[in-house]
Scaffold this active site. Structure first.
Site, mmCIF file in Angstrom:
data_model
loop_
_atom_site.group_PDB
_atom_site.id
_atom_site.type_symbol
_atom_site.label_atom_id
_atom_site.label_comp_id
_atom_site.label_asym_id
_atom_site.label_seq_id
_atom_site.Cartn_x
_atom_site.Cartn_y
_atom_site.Cartn_z
ATOM 1 N N ASP A 61 0.864 -1.181 0.000
ATOM 2 C CA ASP A 61 0.000 0.000 0.000
ATOM 3 C C ASP A 61 0.901 1.231 0.000
ATOM 4 N N ILE A 62 0.599 2.196 -0.860
ATOM 5 C CA ILE A 62 1.466 3.396 -0.900
ATOM 6 C C ILE A 62 1.351 4.226 0.376
ATOM 7 N N THR A 102 -5.682 7.445 0.081
ATOM 8 C CA THR A 102 -4.751 6.944 -0.945
ATOM 9 C C THR A 102 -4.148 8.081 -1.773
ATOM 10 N N THR A 136 -4.877 14.335 -13.452
ATOM 11 C CA THR A 136 -6.066 14.369 -14.290
ATOM 12 C C THR A 136 -6.464 15.790 -14.678
ATOM 13 N N ASP A 137 -7.197 15.909 -15.779
ATOM 14 C CA ASP A 137 -7.728 17.233 -16.159
ATOM 15 C C ASP A 137 -8.862 17.663 -15.231
ATOM 16 N N GLU A 138 -9.396 16.716 -14.433
ATOM 17 C CA GLU A 138 -10.549 17.059 -13.583
ATOM 18 C C GLU A 138 -10.198 18.081 -12.509
ATOM 19 N N TYR A 163 -13.087 12.979 -5.712
ATOM 20 C CA TYR A 163 -11.949 12.434 -6.466
ATOM 21 C C TYR A 163 -11.044 13.555 -6.959
ATOM 22 N N SER A 166 -9.178 15.375 -4.288
ATOM 23 C CA SER A 166 -8.033 14.635 -3.732
ATOM 24 C C SER A 166 -6.858 14.631 -4.720
ATOM 25 N N LYS A 167 -7.164 14.560 -6.022
ATOM 26 C CA LYS A 167 -6.068 14.626 -7.006
ATOM 27 C C LYS A 167 -5.454 16.022 -7.011
ATOM 28 N N TYR A 220 -26.120 9.039 -17.686
ATOM 29 C CA TYR A 220 -26.437 10.006 -16.638
ATOM 30 C C TYR A 220 -27.008 11.295 -17.234
ATOM 31 N N GLY A 300 -23.114 16.720 -8.862
ATOM 32 C CA GLY A 300 -22.004 17.635 -9.168
ATOM 33 C C GLY A 300 -21.323 17.325 -10.498
ATOM 34 N N HIS A 301 -22.053 16.726 -11.419
ATOM 35 C CA HIS A 301 -21.487 16.217 -12.683
ATOM 36 C C HIS A 301 -20.844 17.346 -13.514
HETATM 37 P P1 NAD Z 1 -7.273 2.295 -11.811
HETATM 38 O O1 NAD Z 1 -8.324 2.523 -10.781
HETATM 39 O O2 NAD Z 1 -7.577 1.424 -12.981
HETATM 40 O O3 NAD Z 1 -5.963 1.709 -11.130
HETATM 41 C C1 NAD Z 1 -5.472 2.172 -9.908
HETATM 42 C C2 NAD Z 1 -4.421 1.186 -9.425
HETATM 43 O O4 NAD Z 1 -3.879 1.695 -8.193
HETATM 44 C C3 NAD Z 1 -4.967 -0.211 -9.123
HETATM 45 O O5 NAD Z 1 -4.092 -1.196 -9.611
HETATM 46 C C4 NAD Z 1 -5.031 -0.254 -7.600
HETATM 47 O O6 NAD Z 1 -4.877 -1.560 -7.058
HETATM 48 C C5 NAD Z 1 -3.861 0.650 -7.231
HETATM 49 N N1 NAD Z 1 -4.021 1.251 -5.898
HETATM 50 C C6 NAD Z 1 -5.119 1.881 -5.414
HETATM 51 N N2 NAD Z 1 -4.895 2.263 -4.146
HETATM 52 C C7 NAD Z 1 -3.625 1.883 -3.837
HETATM 53 C C8 NAD Z 1 -2.810 2.019 -2.686
HETATM 54 N N3 NAD Z 1 -3.268 2.610 -1.572
HETATM 55 N N4 NAD Z 1 -1.542 1.542 -2.732
HETATM 56 C C9 NAD Z 1 -1.068 0.932 -3.851
HETATM 57 N N5 NAD Z 1 -1.809 0.762 -4.960
HETATM 58 C C10 NAD Z 1 -3.070 1.239 -4.957
HETATM 59 O O7 NAD Z 1 -6.838 3.748 -12.278
HETATM 60 P P2 NAD Z 1 -6.407 4.271 -13.723
HETATM 61 O O8 NAD Z 1 -7.614 4.632 -14.476
HETATM 62 O O9 NAD Z 1 -5.424 3.336 -14.291
HETATM 63 O O10 NAD Z 1 -5.683 5.630 -13.303
HETATM 64 C C11 NAD Z 1 -4.302 5.647 -12.944
HETATM 65 C C12 NAD Z 1 -3.893 7.053 -12.592
HETATM 66 O O11 NAD Z 1 -4.132 7.914 -13.699
HETATM 67 C C13 NAD Z 1 -4.660 7.655 -11.431
HETATM 68 O O12 NAD Z 1 -3.761 8.411 -10.655
HETATM 69 C C14 NAD Z 1 -5.694 8.560 -12.085
HETATM 70 O O13 NAD Z 1 -6.028 9.635 -11.245
HETATM 71 C C15 NAD Z 1 -4.941 9.017 -13.310
HETATM 72 N N6 NAD Z 1 -5.760 9.360 -14.478
HETATM 73 C C16 NAD Z 1 -6.699 8.491 -14.951
HETATM 74 C C17 NAD Z 1 -7.406 8.809 -16.111
HETATM 75 C C18 NAD Z 1 -8.440 7.862 -16.690
HETATM 76 O O14 NAD Z 1 -9.131 8.239 -17.632
HETATM 77 N N7 NAD Z 1 -8.580 6.650 -16.203
HETATM 78 C C19 NAD Z 1 -7.160 10.023 -16.758
HETATM 79 C C20 NAD Z 1 -6.204 10.902 -16.230
HETATM 80 C C21 NAD Z 1 -5.502 10.544 -15.100
HETATM 81 O O1 DAU Z 2 -10.917 13.230 -17.122
HETATM 82 C C1 DAU Z 2 -10.060 12.283 -16.569
HETATM 83 C C2 DAU Z 2 -10.825 11.369 -15.638
HETATM 84 O O2 DAU Z 2 -11.633 10.541 -16.456
HETATM 85 C C3 DAU Z 2 -9.930 10.526 -14.738
HETATM 86 O O3 DAU Z 2 -9.205 11.367 -13.895
HETATM 87 C C4 DAU Z 2 -10.762 9.533 -13.916
HETATM 88 O O4 DAU Z 2 -9.913 8.695 -13.166
HETATM 89 C C5 DAU Z 2 -11.574 8.695 -14.874
HETATM 90 O O5 DAU Z 2 -12.400 7.807 -14.155
HETATM 91 C C6 DAU Z 2 -12.425 9.592 -15.778
HETATM 92 O O6 DAU Z 2 -13.466 10.266 -15.019
HETATM 93 P P1 DAU Z 2 -14.941 10.455 -15.602
HETATM 94 O O7 DAU Z 2 -15.866 10.649 -14.480
HETATM 95 O O8 DAU Z 2 -14.950 11.441 -16.696
HETATM 96 O O9 DAU Z 2 -15.126 8.993 -16.274
HETATM 97 P P2 DAU Z 2 -16.332 7.940 -16.257
HETATM 98 O O10 DAU Z 2 -15.952 6.848 -17.196
HETATM 99 O O11 DAU Z 2 -16.758 7.572 -14.888
HETATM 100 O O12 DAU Z 2 -17.519 8.772 -16.920
HETATM 101 C C7 DAU Z 2 -17.391 9.359 -18.205
HETATM 102 C C8 DAU Z 2 -18.689 10.124 -18.490
HETATM 103 O O13 DAU Z 2 -19.770 9.199 -18.627
HETATM 104 C C9 DAU Z 2 -19.085 11.068 -17.367
HETATM 105 O O14 DAU Z 2 -19.666 12.235 -17.929
HETATM 106 C C10 DAU Z 2 -20.156 10.291 -16.602
HETATM 107 C C11 DAU Z 2 -20.795 9.453 -17.670
HETATM 108 N N1 DAU Z 2 -21.327 8.123 -17.224
HETATM 109 C C12 DAU Z 2 -20.490 7.306 -16.539
HETATM 110 C C13 DAU Z 2 -20.918 6.059 -16.117
HETATM 111 C C14 DAU Z 2 -19.999 5.147 -15.339
HETATM 112 C C15 DAU Z 2 -22.617 7.745 -17.565
HETATM 113 O O15 DAU Z 2 -23.377 8.491 -18.218
HETATM 114 N N2 DAU Z 2 -23.046 6.503 -17.147
HETATM 115 C C16 DAU Z 2 -22.272 5.647 -16.432
HETATM 116 O O16 DAU Z 2 -22.733 4.545 -16.063
#
Ligand code: NAD
Ligand code: DAU
Length: 360
Positions: A61-62, A102, A136-138, A163, A166-167, A220, A300-301
């Protein structure tokens, strides 16, 4: 040989990054993957690399200071690529504390351990050590939908979900380490990723999975929220290029100018699935728009995300290579070829999550 410490390498982007790095550098690098294996971590994602002599998996765990310090003590780490995080916005709305734990505390532990391992007695850092914080861009909040506005590296932070808050906090910690200690780091802020190994709680894999199963497709609100989609391999390449060519202490936005409303994405997925399924596949009959179900909006979408990738393009030369329609075909093909992966990912705890989230 350069040693990478990748956190969260068993997740979606982390595992794609590890595959990318081994494809690119083969035996020239060593990767240590530290992952706690939460619900989102899956060692099946790394089956193809697990036997490599230059790959090591450590379950930790980190937030566990001793465990992380030990990884640095026992290995001369050159690069940290920090992916580990709680990453799903919907879960953060239900259970914010684990996101703070985390994403904020875990990042502080990672920074502190890297600093302790890399710092010289005079307060400077050993040469060629680098920490890349994947964000993330969020963190920038939400853009108006009828505007040509974009997120730049200079856009003020305005996170809305637990989320993204926290980022944002984790980004600020990295900035604080850079400003206070001249700690050698970069931050990348990327838009929405899609591709192989993405856990089916996220929009694209959830829709692919449900459509194939003939289940409702929960959209949504009005379905017009805009996300800026990037194929995951393009993100992996950008991260590598930032570490190799980026200027230390800088932030780089990563995105491919591929903004689309959620409902548009869903239509493309359905169209592509119908096109790719063979005529005699019984699933072809139910993969259609009739499955779309508008459901209660996310709290808060954020309405619209759109990255301006000008800095990474002009300063580093990175460009996205995968057009969305090609990326979605590759993704669907991957899911066709990895049905067992999807079956395992959607068994057990996923069923409980899905019921609580969508069948209230
Ligand atoms: P993910 O949820 O698929 O993977 C997260 C990984 O982190 C998992 O393998 C999990 O086991 C591990 N993890 C979680 N908590 C932990 C802890 N306490 N200690 C050690 N390992 C832990 O996430 P992802 O979509 O691959 O995203 C990876 C990174 O990229 C994140 O930091 C996220 O904020 C960022 N990011 C994601 C997206 C996206 O679209 N998915 C876009 C931009 C940035
Ligand atoms: O922008 C980067 C981010 O993108 C990352 O930082 C996050 O880790 C990653 O999860 C993602 O966040 P989003 O909230 O944008 O992704 P998600 O796939 O959850 O949702 C994408 C869009 O689709 C969002 O507008 C919500 C909508 N949605 C999502 C789900 C799961 C739906 O309409 N129905 C659904 O069931």
């Amino acid at each position: 040989m350069r040693t990478y410490l990748v956190t969260g390498g068993a997740g979606f982007i982390g595992s794609n990054y590890i595959h990318y790095m081994f494809r690119k550098y083969c035996d020239e690098i060593r990767i240590i993957n530290v992952d706690a294996l939460t619900y989102a971590g899956n060692l099946e994602n790394l089956k193809d690399v697990e036997k490599r002599p230059n790959y090591t998996f450590i379950r930790a765990d980190i937030c566990d200071k001793e465990a992380i310090a030990r990884v640095f003590e026992e290995n001369d780490i050159d690069r940290v690529v920090h992916f580990a995080a709680e990453s799903h916005v919907d879960r953060s709305i239900r259970t914010p504390e684990i996101f703070v734990q985390t994403n904020v505390l875990g990042t502080a532990v990672m920074l502190n351990c890297a600093k302790a391992a890399w710092e010289l007695p005079d307060g400077s850092f050993r040469e060629n050590k680098k920490f890349l914080h994947v964000s993330t861009d969020e963190v920038y909040g939400s853009l108006p939908e009828d505007d040509n506005a974009f997120f730049y590296e200079t856009t003020p932070y305005d996170p809305h979900s637990p989320y993204s808050a926290s980022k944002a906090a984790s980004d600020m910690l990295v900035k604080a380490y850079m400003d206070t200690y001249r700690f050698p780091a970069n931050i990348t802020n990327c838009s929405n990723n899609y591709g192989p190994y993405q856990f089916p709680e996220k929009f694209i894999p959830l829709m692919i999975h449900n459509a194939l199963e003939g289940k409702k497709l929960p959209v949504y609100g009005d379905g017009k929220n805009v996300r800026d989609w990037l194929y995951v391999e393009d993100h992996a390449k950008a991260i590598d290029m930032v570490q190799e060519q980026g200027k230390l202490f800088e932030t780089y936005n990563i995105g491919g100018h591929n903004e689309k409303q959620n409902i548009e994405i869903l239509h493309i997925i359905l169209e592509t699935l119908r096109d790719m399924l063979p005529d005699d596949d019984p699933r072809k009959a139910h993969v259609n728009e009739g499955l779309i179900s508008y459901v209660e909006d996310r709290k808060g979408h954020d309405r619209r995300y759109a990255i301006a990738p000008d800095k990474i393009r002009t300063q580093i030369g990175w460009e996205p290579e995968t057009m969305f329609r090609d990326g979605i075909r590759k993704t669907i093909q991957w899911f066709f070829e990895n049905e067992e992966w999807m079956k395992n990912a959607t068994s057990g705890d996923y069923q409980k999550y899905y019921r609580e989230m969508y069948e209230k």
